[in-house]
Write an enzyme that holds these catalytic residues in place. Sequence first.
Site, short mmCIF file in Angstrom:
data_model
loop_
_atom_site.label_atom_id
_atom_site.label_comp_id
_atom_site.label_asym_id
_atom_site.label_seq_id
_atom_site.Cartn_x
_atom_site.Cartn_y
_atom_site.Cartn_z
N SER A 15 151.40 38.61 -8.74
CA SER A 15 151.11 37.61 -9.79
C SER A 15 152.04 36.41 -9.71
O SER A 15 151.94 35.48 -10.50
CB SER A 15 151.23 38.26 -11.17
OG SER A 15 152.51 38.85 -11.32
N THR A 52 122.84 14.10 -42.52
CA THR A 52 122.58 15.54 -42.41
C THR A 52 121.39 15.63 -41.46
O THR A 52 120.53 14.73 -41.46
CB THR A 52 122.24 16.19 -43.76
OG1 THR A 52 121.04 15.60 -44.27
CG2 THR A 52 123.35 16.03 -44.78
N HIS A 53 121.35 16.64 -40.65
CA HIS A 53 120.32 16.77 -39.61
C HIS A 53 120.30 15.56 -38.68
O HIS A 53 119.28 15.25 -38.07
CB HIS A 53 118.92 16.97 -40.22
CG HIS A 53 118.88 17.99 -41.31
ND1 HIS A 53 118.57 19.31 -41.09
CD2 HIS A 53 119.16 17.89 -42.64
CE1 HIS A 53 118.63 19.98 -42.24
NE2 HIS A 53 119.00 19.15 -43.19
N SER A 104 130.36 3.05 -13.69
CA SER A 104 129.46 3.76 -12.80
C SER A 104 129.52 3.11 -11.43
O SER A 104 129.71 1.91 -11.31
CB SER A 104 128.04 3.67 -13.36
OG SER A 104 127.10 3.84 -12.32
N LYS A 146 127.62 -0.20 -16.88
CA LYS A 146 128.03 1.01 -17.60
C LYS A 146 129.48 1.03 -18.01
O LYS A 146 130.37 0.60 -17.28
CB LYS A 146 127.77 2.24 -16.72
CG LYS A 146 126.30 2.49 -16.47
CD LYS A 146 125.64 3.13 -17.66
CE LYS A 146 125.88 4.61 -17.60
NZ LYS A 146 125.12 5.30 -18.63
N GLU A 164 133.67 12.92 -23.61
CA GLU A 164 132.72 13.83 -22.95
C GLU A 164 133.44 15.01 -22.32
O GLU A 164 133.01 16.16 -22.42
CB GLU A 164 131.95 13.09 -21.85
CG GLU A 164 130.92 12.11 -22.36
CD GLU A 164 130.32 11.34 -21.20
OE1 GLU A 164 129.40 11.87 -20.56
OE2 GLU A 164 130.79 10.22 -20.92
N TYR A 219 151.40 50.30 -21.48
CA TYR A 219 151.13 49.19 -20.55
C TYR A 219 150.14 49.61 -19.47
O TYR A 219 150.20 50.70 -18.94
CB TYR A 219 152.43 48.72 -19.88
CG TYR A 219 152.18 47.65 -18.83
CD1 TYR A 219 152.09 46.32 -19.18
CD2 TYR A 219 151.96 48.00 -17.49
CE1 TYR A 219 151.81 45.34 -18.23
CE2 TYR A 219 151.68 47.03 -16.55
CZ TYR A 219 151.60 45.71 -16.92
OH TYR A 219 151.30 44.75 -15.98
N1 ARG Z 1 153.37 41.31 -13.29
C1 ARG Z 1 153.24 42.27 -14.33
C2 ARG Z 1 152.42 41.71 -15.48
O1 ARG Z 1 152.15 40.59 -15.46
C3 ARG Z 1 154.61 42.65 -14.82
C4 ARG Z 1 154.70 44.03 -15.38
C5 ARG Z 1 154.39 45.01 -14.33
N2 ARG Z 1 154.81 46.32 -14.68
C6 ARG Z 1 154.48 47.34 -13.93
N3 ARG Z 1 154.94 48.46 -14.27
N4 ARG Z 1 153.70 47.21 -12.89
O2 ARG Z 1 151.99 42.43 -16.36
#
Ligand code: ARG
Length: 465
Positions: free
Chosen positions: A28, A160-161, A282, A288, A295, A322
């Site tokens: 990550s 309205t509408h 444009s 334009k 938007e 977790y």
């Molecule tokens: N990169 C992990 C997360 O974002 C950190 C925690 C990971 N813990 C584990 N026991 N793998 O959640």
Amino acid sequence: MSDTQTNQTWGGRFTESTDAFVAAFTASVEFDRRMYRQDIEGSMAHARMLARVGVLSREDCEAIVRGLEEIRAEIERGEFEWSLALEDVHMNIEARLIERIGDAGKRLHTGRSRNDQVATDIRLYLRDAIDAIQTELRRLLGGLAELATRETDTIMPGFTHLQVAQPVTFGHHLLAWFEMLKRDYERLVDCRKRVNVMPLGAAALAGTSYPLDRHYTAQLLDFAAPCANSLDAVSDRDFAIELTAAAAILMTHLSRMAEELVLWSSAQFDFIDLPDRFCTGSSIMPQKKNPDVPELVRGKVGRVNGHLIALLTLMKSQPLAYNKDNQEDKEPLFDTVDTVLGCLRAFADMVPALRPKRDNMRRAARQGFATATDLADYLVRKGVPFRDAHEVVGKAVRLGVETNRDLADMTLAELQRFSPLVEDDVFAVLSLEGSVAARDVLGGTAPNRVREAAAQARTWLAELA
Ligand code: ARG
């Protein structure tokens, strides 16, 4: 990003190294490195607390804090070598700390897990994000209150509408936006309370056998309190869902404003002029001037709604405590924050700079028989039951449609054909000014009420600061 190292952090029980694809798939660091400041701040507080309760020596604590400061500087100079093999921001920084200071660095993770670490980092990150969003939101609210104050007497058609309904003042319309965004602000204030609780000390899931002083760590990190239950602390991301929900509602409000700005800047409405710097042209049509900023804001609500669904789905049915699923919380969350900040910034810059075309607004209010209700109310005051008055005015409107005239353009004799109760004073009632001034009720569009509401809006804002 280097990917040559194998992960030594938890390598002890493994007999083969992680498959290269799996390492990249589960990593990550490419997105969670954004939380490096929060990660370092959390580690410093944890180290200081460990030293205070005697689990870590003073010297080790100082070495850790200094080492982390140097790593932060390295990252900010762009010199830090992020490694995919080290999975995430936490292990990247810890490994670098060990590289720099040796054994003291290896002691930092005492009484801590990445599970409580990451939950803490996200909360610290979100706390800052909420503060930044609120700052931009206050700027936009301030711009709206200013503009509303200038436009308390400007008459425009209310719809309205999307059909002309009754005249309103432009200031009143702007203050409706103000109210919407004010509630968004309050939702953020409320959400921040639940974000601002500290997971550290929950460790992996069950707490830890070290005599941690969680209150002290919380105090160092400016959290209101430590999370009460370790299983909950490491696992739930409801605070992130809540922020994203608040953001989705806020974006919905911005999209409604955006839609009106787009309509109003069209040749058909022509109520406002958006400064050129917020528009684009444009490549083929030389005439334009496109309202790209509103938007795009209108379009961006889609991704935030998507992130909300993603986070809800991510959390759904997760068993305690977790689970790696939670790693998927970051990208939607970060993009939500970036999107909301960007949209608010664009609007806070643009809204005070929009130029109302007051004559066009007024002209539009004269079309569509916006004062028909006023005529009915006039007859009611003369004793006609409202349903009968409604019928009478409907007939007058039909004549107006047939002869292409507003009620105010008819002669007294013509109006008297519909009801003998109509007298000379009717024209004051049929005027746009008379119509808005008559709506002199709390929350109504009468200019004096709008002036009062604008003043209250400014006071509310001033008291936030
Ligand atoms: N990169 C992990 C997360 O974002 C950190 C925690 C990971 N813990 C584990 N026991 N793998 O959640």
